[in-house]
Structures are given as structure tokens and as C-alpha cells.
Design an enzyme around this catalytic site. Structure first.
Site, PDB file in Angstrom:
ATOM      1  N   GLY A   1      -9.683  -3.632 -14.528  1.00 13.04           N
ATOM      2  CA  GLY A   1     -10.010  -3.556 -13.113  1.00 13.04           C
ATOM      3  C   GLY A   1      -9.548  -2.236 -12.540  1.00 13.04           C
ATOM      4  O   GLY A   1      -9.279  -1.272 -13.267  1.00 13.04           O
TER       5      GLY A   1
ATOM      6  N   HIS B   1     -23.921  24.169   3.559  1.00 13.65           N
ATOM      7  CA  HIS B   1     -24.449  24.386   2.216  1.00 13.65           C
ATOM      8  C   HIS B   1     -23.642  25.482   1.515  1.00 13.65           C
ATOM      9  O   HIS B   1     -23.367  26.519   2.122  1.00 13.65           O
ATOM     10  CB  HIS B   1     -25.922  24.795   2.285  1.00 13.65           C
ATOM     11  CG  HIS B   1     -26.503  25.097   0.932  1.00 13.65           C
ATOM     12  ND1 HIS B   1     -26.834  24.110   0.024  1.00 13.65           N
ATOM     13  CD2 HIS B   1     -26.783  26.287   0.328  1.00 13.65           C
ATOM     14  CE1 HIS B   1     -27.305  24.679  -1.064  1.00 13.65           C
ATOM     15  NE2 HIS B   1     -27.283  26.001  -0.914  1.00 13.65           N
TER      16      HIS B   1
ATOM     17  N   ASP C   1      -4.934  -9.557   1.569  1.00 12.22           N
ATOM     18  CA  ASP C   1      -4.894 -10.238   0.274  1.00 12.22           C
ATOM     19  C   ASP C   1      -4.484 -11.698   0.351  1.00 12.22           C
ATOM     20  O   ASP C   1      -4.777 -12.470  -0.563  1.00 12.22           O
ATOM     21  CB  ASP C   1      -3.913  -9.524  -0.664  1.00 12.22           C
ATOM     22  CG  ASP C   1      -4.413  -8.175  -1.126  1.00 12.22           C
ATOM     23  OD1 ASP C   1      -5.507  -7.759  -0.688  1.00 12.22           O
ATOM     24  OD2 ASP C   1      -3.695  -7.521  -1.911  1.00 12.22           O
TER      25      ASP C   1
ATOM     26  N   GLY D   1      -4.952  -8.701 -11.915  1.00  9.85           N
ATOM     27  CA  GLY D   1      -5.193  -9.222 -10.574  1.00  9.85           C
ATOM     28  C   GLY D   1      -3.913  -9.504  -9.809  1.00  9.85           C
ATOM     29  O   GLY D   1      -2.800  -9.226 -10.276  1.00  9.85           O
TER      30      GLY D   1
ATOM     31  N   CYS E   1       0.820  -1.215   0.000  1.00  6.61           N
ATOM     32  CA  CYS E   1       0.000   0.000   0.000  1.00  6.61           C
ATOM     33  C   CYS E   1       0.852   1.263   0.000  1.00  6.61           C
ATOM     34  O   CYS E   1       0.655   2.156  -0.820  1.00  6.61           O
ATOM     35  CB  CYS E   1      -0.930  -0.002   1.206  1.00  6.61           C
ATOM     36  SG  CYS E   1      -1.935   1.480   1.337  1.00  6.61           S
TER      37      CYS E   1
ATOM     38  N   ALA F   1      10.529 -14.121   7.838  1.00  6.40           N
ATOM     39  CA  ALA F   1       9.909 -14.911   8.904  1.00  6.40           C
ATOM     40  C   ALA F   1       9.535 -16.300   8.402  1.00  6.40           C
ATOM     41  O   ALA F   1       9.074 -16.459   7.264  1.00  6.40           O
ATOM     42  CB  ALA F   1       8.676 -14.191   9.424  1.00  6.40           C
TER      43      ALA F   1
ATOM     44  N   ALA G   1      -6.856  -2.354   0.093  1.00 10.98           N
ATOM     45  CA  ALA G   1      -6.311  -1.895   1.372  1.00 10.98           C
ATOM     46  C   ALA G   1      -7.433  -1.677   2.375  1.00 10.98           C
ATOM     47  O   ALA G   1      -7.261  -1.927   3.575  1.00 10.98           O
ATOM     48  CB  ALA G   1      -5.526  -0.600   1.166  1.00 10.98           C
TER      49      ALA G   1
END
Length: 486
Positions: free
Chosen positions: A186, A451, A314, A273, A40, A111, A326
Site C-alpha cells: 500500500g 510555458h 481515520d 493498514g 500526520c 479525554a 490526511a
């Protein structure tokens, strides 16, 4: 080292989970193998928004040429990319400081699970108080937030240079191509295609589906409006069309399409994708189940097949289908962290999460669409209003758009809606709040608005519906569909 929670990945889902858990009093470790902030911050939302802001400004200013402004504005793409990098660096440099202030311990490295409660880190950034190359952390709860990577298209193999994915585009492109093919209609295709056009490139978007954004929750009416706007700007949009092959030549990329057409472009952006990023975590060894596409399978609590291990964003596949955005990852982070620390008490409900597109038109939706409401058994009714009647839109000379609100005609229950037009991504929070309010449709009537404003159009949209409902013999009223929902 012992913690209450370990989070692997520092993108939106990861850092939101870490923050939420810290707020609940947990001792949290956050592991990141690459750049802090994940996709992101470094190759997604933030750089994209920076560039799209400039693209939208170019469009807005040139719309007012001859209406009080003099002169045509054009963009400097190379300078815009430099500015984008400066924005990212400023946020990224403060990212660790911000998390440390909240008590989150950050580790840089790869990790891998040792067992269900232990993670070994191959450090890429040594700790200040040691020279060790590996480190082992332990916690009763672990959240996987490793995100995704751009999906490849066999007919269009990327080389990172002239045939590129979104990461290549945002990291490597330092010039404006003359002609660009966006493969995929997309979110990435319609957003990047618009910004490239605004800076001066000739853009074509090809989509294999029958409309742009066809896999998204955005209503057909909104997608059609976007397609018309893109075409009017001079961006060629081709639906029901596939790329069959590409060949990189010295003077461009030769592309063959499914309709037998051949064309040459200076740059091809592959946006078909994304795929989950789970390599190297050692999930098989500890029994975490993944589906055939490589997504981590979770329950409605976002817990994996292994008790105490959760997955967000994801990288996961949950019983309720979620968009790979995100926004959804941030929501996941809250849900998973709460469940990890307090026990499984929250169910993931993605109808609560706004979906936003920032292209030639800004569009946002939340809750149930008209079709989804019908499928769910409601007597759906849609109230719409055009921005053509908005004082704010007329004053800003930006009135191409509309607001629609979906409700149940029988009970007055607010079900969802969509906003197309300026600041749609901000306005949608009003609609989201109404969906979660006990007032439901009447939330907009009880508000006091400035307004002229964009948000007052939400009240205008539902005026006729609430008036008709009040005059009817119907006495049933239900709050927004998400009121009280977990």
C-alpha cells in the site's frame, strides 16, 4: 468550562475542524493526549515527506549524471533522520501558538465522555492557573478525531526494533538496514520502500493482492507504471504473496512466505493498514455506535449515532467509503465543523478529495476513475497524454509519466482523472478545481498557462476531445461532476 465545540484529537481532522469552527465564530476547545499535530505531523505525512524529498533528489540528481552534472550522489540516512526530527520539532513548537492566535483553547490530556455534552480530561500538562489534575469541559457539539494506529499482522508481530511498523520506523530507526522486507504494497510500503532503497538498502515489497496499491482508487495503469519503475530501480516487487511466519534471530529475521520460500532480512517493515483508536473514550456508555472493526459509524453528515457528536478522519466509517489519508481527514474536519456549528448542511463526498502517492513515481488522482465512471452509468471516455511530449519534462529529464482525464463522451462532462509524474500532488489541484467548475472539461481550455510548465499538459491531454466534441452534432454540455456538489 463551557464551549461551543469540543474537538478530541489534534491531527489533520481535529485541527482543521477546530480552525474551521473558530472561523465560523465558535468558542472551541481542542484536546490532545499525545504530541500536538497527531500522526500526520509526528509519524506520518510530514516526516515521510521530508525523507521522500531527499530520496527523490538523490534519484533526480543521479539521473542527470553525465548530462551536465558530474559525480554520483548518495544519501546519509542517519543525518536525514536527524533533519526529519528538526523539521517536525520546528512545526510542532509553533503548532499551539498558531491555534491560540485563532482563538482555539488547547488542553493536553486524556479525554473521556461523561455524557453526550461533557468531557472529562485527565491532564498531562497542568494549566498555568491551576494545579488540578482533572478538568471537565462542556459543549453542545463534540467532534471525535482520535485517528488510528498501525494494524498488527499475527504472522509478523512487531517488536519496535527490527520488526517494526511505520511509527517505529519514524520514531526509533537511527541506522540504515542492509536488507529490508516491506510487508504490504500500500501507500506506506511503496513510499518507505522507495526511500530506503534510495539511501542504499536492498528492498523487497510483498503484497497479498494482485497489484500494488490494490485497495486504493489509483488506476491500474498508474500502479503498473509504479511497479515497473520500482523494479527497474532494483526494488523487488512480489504480488499475490503472503508472509506465513517470522522468527527474529541474532543475525536477522527469518521469514517464511506462502510460496514456501524462506529468506532472511535485517529489518521488516509491517505496513498492512491501520485501525481506529477509540480506547478509553467511553463511547459505549454514551451510546456511540461502532462497527465490527471498531470504526465509529457516522451518517453522510459525519454525525454519529448520538446527535451532536461527530467523528472525522481515520476513526470513522461513513456511508461513502473514504480513504484513511490526511487529505480525507482535512476534508472531514471542514465538513463536520460546518455541520456542527451551522446544522447538518454538508454531505461528505470523497470524490472531491485528491489521493496522492509519492514513491519512485509521484501519482495523484481525484474524482471518478474510468471503472467508477462506467459503474455509475456514464459513457466514459479517457483522454491520455504522455510526458514524453512535454517540453518541461524533457528539459528536466523527467518524462516518465502521463496525464489522463476521464469525461463523459455523450455530454462532455468532466468526471475525474489521474496524473503520474513530477509534482503530481500539486498538479492534481488543477484537475480538482475543474471538477468543481461549471466549465468542466473546458476549464482547461480557458486557462492561460506559463510555458513550459507541468500543468499545461492538462490542456494538451484534452485537446483532441474538446475539438472532436466541438465538431460533433452534440449540443449537450454539463459542467464538472462535482460542480455545485456539497
Amino acid at each position: 468550562m463551557q464551549f461551543d465545540l469540543i474537538v478530541i484529537g489534534s491531527g489533520p481532522g481535529g485541527y482543521k475542524a477546530a480552525i474551521n469552527a473558530a472561523h465560523l465564530g465558535a468558542k472551541v476547545a481542542l484536546i490532545e493526549r499525545d504530541l500536538p499535530g497527531g500522526t500526520c505531523l509526528n509519524q506520518g505525512c510530514i516526516p515521510k515527506k521530508t525523507l521522500l524529498h531527499m530520496a527523490s533528489l538523490i534519484a533526480s540528481v543521479n539521473e542527470l549524471e553525465g548530462r551536465g552534472l558530474v559525480g554520483h550522489v548518495s544519501g546519509d540516512f542517519k543525518a536525514a533522520m536527524v533533519q526529519k526530527d528538526a523539521v517536525i520539532k520546528g512545526i510542532r513548537d509553533n503548532f499551539p501558538i498558531w491555534l491560540k492566535r485563532l482563538g482555539v483553547r488547547i488542553f493536553r490530556g486524556e479525554a473521556r465522555f461523561v455524557d453526550r455534552q461533557r468531557v472529562r480530561i485527565s491532564l498531562t500538562e497542568p494549566l498555568a492557573d491551576t494545579t488540578v489534575a482533572t478538568l471537565e469541559l462542556q459543549a453542545p457539539r463534540i467532534i471525535i478525531a482520535t485517528g488510528s494506529t498501525p494494524r498488527e499482522l499475527p504472522a509478523c508481530p512487531t517488536d519496535g526494533r527490527v520488526v517494526a511498523n511505520s511509527r517505529d520506523f519514524l520514531f526509533k530507526l537511527d541506522y540504515l538496514p542492509r536488507s529490508v522486507l516491506c510487508v504490504g504494497g500500500g501507500a506506506i510500503g511503496v513510499e518507505f520502500g522507495f526511500l530506503l532503497h534510495q539511501f542504499g538498502a536492498k528492498v523487497r515489497i510483498v503484497e497479498q493482492g494482485d497489484r500494488l496499491l490494490y485497495r486504493s482508487s489509483m488506476p491500474d495503469r498508474a500502479c503498473s507504471a509504479l511497479e515497473r519503475k520500482l523494479s527497474r530501480l532494483g526494488i523487488e516487487v512480489c504480488n499475490n504473496l503472503n508472509v506465513i511466519s517470522t522468527k527474529v534471530e541474532e543475525n536477522g529475521i527469518d521469514v517464511e512466505f506462502s510460496n514456501c520460500e524462506r529468506a532472511r532480512y535485517d529489518y521488516v517493515l509491517v505496513a498492512v493498514g491501520r485501525q481506529p483508536q477509540i480506547q478509553g473514550l467511553g463511547l459505549e456508555e454514551i451510546g456511540v455506535a461502532v462497527n465490527a472493526e471498531g470504526f465509529i459509524v457516522t451518517s453522510e453528515y459525519l454525525e454519529t449515532s448520538v446527535a451532536g457528536i461527530y467523528a472525522v478522519g481515520d476513526v470513522k466509517h461513513s456511508p461513502m467509503s473514504s480513504p484513511m489519508t490526511a487529505n480525507a481527514a482535512l476534508y472531514d474536519g471542514k465538513v463536520a465543523a460546518t455541520n456542527a456549528i451551522r446544522g447538518n448542511e454538508l454531505h461528505a463526498n470523497y470524490f472531491k478529495v485528491p489521493f496522492v502517492i509519492h514513491s519512485a513515481l509521484e501519482m495523484a488522482s481525484v474524482g471518478l476513475s474510468e471503472d467508477q465512471a462506467e459503474d455509475a452509468g456514464f459513457e466514459e471516455e479517457v483522454a491520455r497524454s504522455s510526458l514524453g511530449g512535454s517540453g518541461k519534462a524533457r528539459a528536466c529529464h523527467d518524462f516518465e509519466g502521463f496525464t489522463e482525464v476521464v469525461h463523459d463522451a455523450e455530454t462532455g462532462q468532466l468526471l475525474g482523472g489521474c496524473i503520474v509524474g513530477p509534482e503530481a500532488g500539486e498538479q492534481i489541484h488543477m484537475l480538482s478545481a475543474a471538477l468543481q467548475s461549471k466549465l468542466g472539461l473546458w476549464f482547461f481550455k480557458d486557462m492561460s498557462y506559463s510555458h513550459p510548465s507541468w500543468c499545461e499538459e492538462l490542456e494538451t491531454t484534452i485537446d483532441s476531445c474538446t475539438s472532436a466534441f466541438s465538431r460533433s452534432d452534440k449540443i449537450i454540455f454539463r459542467p464538472g461532476i462535482l460542480a455545485g456538489a456539497e
